[in-house]
Design a protein around this motif. Structure first.
Motif, mmCIF file in Angstrom:
data_model
loop_
_atom_site.group_PDB
_atom_site.id
_atom_site.type_symbol
_atom_site.label_atom_id
_atom_site.label_comp_id
_atom_site.label_asym_id
_atom_site.label_seq_id
_atom_site.Cartn_x
_atom_site.Cartn_y
_atom_site.Cartn_z
ATOM 1 N N THR A 1 6.240 8.774 4.911
ATOM 2 C CA THR A 1 5.572 7.538 5.335
ATOM 3 C C THR A 1 5.033 7.667 6.752
ATOM 4 O O THR A 1 3.881 7.301 7.031
ATOM 5 C CB THR A 1 6.561 6.356 5.231
ATOM 6 N N TYR A 2 5.835 8.216 7.654
ATOM 7 C CA TYR A 2 5.431 8.392 9.048
ATOM 8 C C TYR A 2 4.179 9.276 9.140
ATOM 9 O O TYR A 2 3.217 8.941 9.839
ATOM 10 C CB TYR A 2 6.589 8.993 9.849
ATOM 11 N N CYS A 3 4.203 10.399 8.437
ATOM 12 C CA CYS A 3 3.089 11.355 8.517
ATOM 13 C C CYS A 3 1.828 10.813 7.848
ATOM 14 O O CYS A 3 0.719 11.049 8.341
ATOM 15 C CB CYS A 3 3.508 12.696 7.928
ATOM 16 N N LYS A 4 1.982 10.097 6.754
ATOM 17 C CA LYS A 4 0.812 9.482 6.107
ATOM 18 C C LYS A 4 0.157 8.466 7.040
ATOM 19 O O LYS A 4 -1.065 8.400 7.126
ATOM 20 C CB LYS A 4 1.213 8.828 4.787
ATOM 21 N N LYS A 5 0.963 7.690 7.759
ATOM 22 C CA LYS A 5 0.421 6.715 8.715
ATOM 23 C C LYS A 5 -0.355 7.402 9.828
ATOM 24 O O LYS A 5 -1.285 6.833 10.387
ATOM 25 C CB LYS A 5 1.544 5.870 9.318
#
Length: 141
Positions: free
Chosen positions: A100-104
């Motif tokens: 989730t962090y990297c997709k954001k």
């Protein structure tokens, strides 16, 4: 347990040295690890941590780059959770948080290396939908 997932400020990278030392079974000295992390502060590197209160119980490095074969990619490095916190679903939660962090941040793919003999990690990463793409080679200069 109340786990907290977050990015460790680069100024606090020294605090993960004991865990990376454990991960490598003491094969790399703490002073060498400290020196290397000090250099990594100035590269495209971040460190994600799992915390219980003020104690770091899990880590992974995140190397950000663009690769010709996978686009904007994050490479996970030195993934480690203290043994007493394993087998509780924490790794799965950590991987979801990282994804989730990297997709954001706009990244498209995640990749990693794992030691050939680390069979439990292979099963874990297969279960997390990672696929083997190739072999990682290393040559000391």
């Amino acid at each position: 347990m109340n786990y907290d997932f977050k990015i460790l400020p680069n100024a606090k990278l020294e605090s993960i040295v004991p865990l990376v030392y454990e991960l490598n079974n003491g094969k790399i000295s703490k002073s060498t690890l400290s020196s290397r992390f000090n250099e990594m502060k100035n590269q495209n590197y971040e460190c994600a941590v799992i915390m219980i209160g003020t104690e770091i119980i899990g880590i992974t490095g995140l190397w950000f780059c663009t690769r010709h074969y996978s686009g904007k990619s994050v490479e996970l490095d030195h993934v480690y959770i203290k043994p007493e916190h394993r087998d509780k679903g924490l790794g799965k939660l950590f991987m979801q948080w990282i994804k989730t962090y990297c997709k954001k941040k706009g990244y498209e793919t995640m990749e990693l290396n794992t030691y050939v003999q680390n069979y439990p990690s292979h099963k874990f990463y297969y279960n997390e939908s990672f696929q083997i793409l190739g072999y990682h080679f290393l040559k000391k200069l």
